[in-house]
Scaffold this active site. Structure first.
Site, short mmCIF file in Angstrom:
data_model
loop_
_atom_site.label_atom_id
_atom_site.label_comp_id
_atom_site.label_asym_id
_atom_site.label_seq_id
_atom_site.Cartn_x
_atom_site.Cartn_y
_atom_site.Cartn_z
N THR A 1 12.52 -1.63 -4.59
CA THR A 1 11.34 -2.48 -4.77
C THR A 1 11.51 -3.43 -5.96
O THR A 1 11.29 -4.64 -5.84
CB THR A 1 10.09 -1.61 -5.00
OG1 THR A 1 9.88 -0.84 -3.82
CG2 THR A 1 8.87 -2.46 -5.28
N LYS B 1 13.29 -2.62 -14.04
CA LYS B 1 12.45 -3.74 -14.50
C LYS B 1 13.30 -4.74 -15.30
O LYS B 1 13.13 -5.95 -15.18
CB LYS B 1 11.29 -3.22 -15.37
CG LYS B 1 10.21 -2.46 -14.63
CD LYS B 1 9.46 -3.29 -13.58
CE LYS B 1 8.57 -4.36 -14.16
NZ LYS B 1 7.75 -5.01 -13.09
N LEU C 1 0.84 -1.21 0.00
CA LEU C 1 0.00 0.00 0.00
C LEU C 1 0.87 1.26 0.00
O LEU C 1 0.79 2.10 0.90
CB LEU C 1 -1.00 0.00 1.17
CG LEU C 1 -2.00 -1.15 1.16
CD1 LEU C 1 -2.94 -1.07 2.35
CD2 LEU C 1 -2.81 -1.17 -0.14
N THR C 2 1.71 1.36 -1.02
CA THR C 2 2.43 2.61 -1.26
C THR C 2 1.40 3.62 -1.76
O THR C 2 0.20 3.31 -1.86
CB THR C 2 3.50 2.41 -2.36
OG1 THR C 2 2.82 2.17 -3.61
CG2 THR C 2 4.43 1.25 -2.04
N THR D 1 7.50 -5.02 -18.61
CA THR D 1 7.10 -3.95 -19.52
C THR D 1 7.89 -4.01 -20.82
O THR D 1 9.01 -4.53 -20.84
CB THR D 1 7.36 -2.59 -18.82
OG1 THR D 1 7.30 -1.55 -19.78
CG2 THR D 1 8.75 -2.53 -18.18
N ASP D 2 7.32 -3.42 -21.87
CA ASP D 2 8.06 -3.33 -23.14
C ASP D 2 9.19 -2.30 -23.04
O ASP D 2 10.07 -2.26 -23.91
CB ASP D 2 7.10 -2.95 -24.28
CG ASP D 2 6.40 -1.60 -24.07
OD1 ASP D 2 6.46 -1.04 -22.96
OD2 ASP D 2 5.78 -1.11 -25.04
N GLU D 3 9.18 -1.47 -21.97
CA GLU D 3 10.17 -0.39 -21.88
C GLU D 3 11.59 -0.93 -21.68
O GLU D 3 12.55 -0.20 -21.88
CB GLU D 3 9.77 0.60 -20.77
CG GLU D 3 8.39 1.16 -21.02
CD GLU D 3 7.98 2.32 -20.13
OE1 GLU D 3 8.85 3.01 -19.61
OE2 GLU D 3 6.76 2.51 -19.96
N TYR E 1 13.36 3.55 -14.22
CA TYR E 1 12.27 2.57 -14.13
C TYR E 1 12.55 1.35 -14.99
O TYR E 1 12.55 0.21 -14.51
CB TYR E 1 10.94 3.22 -14.54
CG TYR E 1 9.84 2.21 -14.84
CD1 TYR E 1 9.33 1.38 -13.85
CD2 TYR E 1 9.32 2.08 -16.14
CE1 TYR E 1 8.32 0.45 -14.12
CE2 TYR E 1 8.32 1.16 -16.42
CZ TYR E 1 7.83 0.34 -15.41
OH TYR E 1 6.84 -0.59 -15.69
N ASN F 1 1.81 -0.04 -22.95
CA ASN F 1 1.09 0.86 -22.01
C ASN F 1 -0.36 0.42 -21.82
O ASN F 1 -1.10 0.25 -22.79
CB ASN F 1 1.07 2.29 -22.57
CG ASN F 1 2.43 2.95 -22.48
OD1 ASN F 1 3.40 2.46 -23.05
ND2 ASN F 1 2.52 4.05 -21.76
#
Ligand code: NAD
Ligand code: TYD
Length: 368
Positions: A115, A178, A48-49, A149-151, A174, A203
């Site tokens: 994280t 990942k 719960l950030t 993610t695709d990033e 980010y 996205n």
């Protein structure tokens, strides 16, 4: 047709965030049991950030009864993870928990490493100790699914698509965090034999998205008649997918994906940011009975994001050919549904905007 894996007790990490809460809704929906075939239990482990909101699942928590358990805690807490694996017969983990917003990673990268990298490692260690037999081998009937993610692939020019064999080239803190977690998951497979599947999705948009990402920022600012911030000249391109289509793909990969393989997920749906914002203006004008030119007049070009990735586009042939997945929600229809959801849920919006949901978390979840 590959046979389907059957899970009885799934640990979802980050299930109180945007995509995770939609995933839990999907799997606990009694009307969809015939479609997805899951009638087991779900544990939701969420710290719960700021991005986690128990209100996203408040109705589900009431209806699901013993099929759902919420655990307030962090994936970085190894003692808690070990206890959970002792208490529950968990046979699958779906790992959504992450710091997920590129702009925040530019201002404060450390939380992303903590994280997304350290937390994922703690989770993998707990899985390794819980799911290995006395002989040290991984049990065959368990599965770790990593949501990515695709990033991680970096940025495209005008041509080309990300495929599963595209080299990783992350460019924001980010995406670097990942990418690192993806490598750790695959390393656990190669080193220890951990069964896993992994998805790299484009996205997402849809209900319950925290208003820091482009689409909810634009919708809520239109509601408030505030400026709509478009980074740079608005020509950057993203490939958008409705969250339910993402989650159906995650579930199909979990049930039928090949052990040790990654799958791209995308919408075949590339949009320049400015065109997308203009389309949202048009839909909102229609839904709110306002003049299109007034709403479009809120568009404001602002300073570009540092290192702003130019274009993302996904080739998800593997997912389509191997597992027969298809997206079902047309983009204009999905955008309209999303706009309607925010308009119909102004209580949720107000709680998030005023920060009142944090007080509620303090009162209800501080000791769980
Ligand atoms: P989100 O930010 O809405 O939710 C993240 C959730 O993780 C929150 O509930 C938060 O409380 C929880 N969390 C954060 N740190 C935690 C910790 N240490 N322990 C336990 N829980 C913790 O994110 P989202 O948009 O729902 O994304 C979910 C996952 O999907 C992420 O892994 C993200 O990288 C990936 N992804 C997102 C998109 C997208 O467009 N949003 C696209 C592809 C992949
Ligand atoms: P975002 O929703 O943050 O997702 P991501 O950075 O992970 O792709 O941003 C989507 C695109 O919209 C990205 O090119 C940055 C841009 N953007 C804006 O132009 N204005 C905004 O206020 C935000 C949040 C994003």
């Amino acid at each position: 047709m590959k046979s389907r894996r059957k899970f009885n007790c799934i640990l979802v990490t980050g299930g109180s965030g945007f995509i995770g809460s939609n995933f839990i809704r999907y799997l606990l929906d009694e009307n969809l049991v015939a479609t997805h075939g899951f009638d087991g239990r779900i544990m939701n482990l969420d710290a719960l950030t700021y991005a986690g909101n128990p209100a996203n699942l408040a109705d589900v928590e009431k209806q699901a009864g013993a099929r759902y358990r919420f655990v307030h805690g962090s994936i970085c807490d190894s003692a808690l993870l070990d206890r959970l694996f002792r208490e529950e017969p968990i046979d699958a983990v779906v790992h959504f928990a992450a710091e997920s917003h590129v702009d925040r990673s530019i201002h404060g990268p450390a939380a992303f490493v903590q994280t997304n990298v350290v937390g994922t490692l703690a989770l993998l260690e707990a899985v390794r100790s819980a799911w290995t037999s006395a002989a040290g081998a991984f049990r065959e009937e368990v599965l770790f699914h990593h949501v990515s993610t695709d990033e991680v692939y970096g940025s495209l020019g005008a041509e080309g698509f990300f495929r599963e064999d595209t080299s990783y080239d992350p460019r924001s803190p980010y995406s670097a965090s990942k990418a690192s977690s993806d490598h750790l998951v695959s390393a656990y497979h190669h080193t220890y034999g951990m069964p896993y599947t992994l998805t790299n999705c484009s996205n997402n948009y849809g209900p319950f998205q925290f208003p820091e990402k482009l689409i909810p920022v634009v919708i809520l600012n239109i509601l408030d008649q505030k400026p709509l911030p478009v980074y740079g000249d608005g020509s950057n391109i993203r490939d958008w997918l409705y969250v339910e289509d993402h989650n159906r793909a995650v579930w199909e990969v979990m049930c039928r994906g090949t052990n040790g393989r990654s799958y791209n997920i995308g919408g075949d749906n590339e949009w320049q940011n400015l065109r997308l914002v203009e389309t949202l203006c048009d839909i909102c004008a229609d839904e709110l009975d306002r003049k299109v030119e007034d709403v479009r007049g809120l568009i404001t070009f602002v300073k570009d994001r540092p290192g702003h990735d130019r274009r993302y586009a996904i080739d998800c042939t593997r997912l389509k050919d191997e597992l027969g997945w298809r997206q079902t929600v047309d983009f204009t229809e999905g955008l309209r549904r999303t706009v309607r959801w925010y308009i119909d849920n102004l209580g949720w919006v107000d709680n998030v905007r005023t920060g009142a949901y944090r007080d509620w978390i303090e009162q209800n979840y501080s000791d769980r």
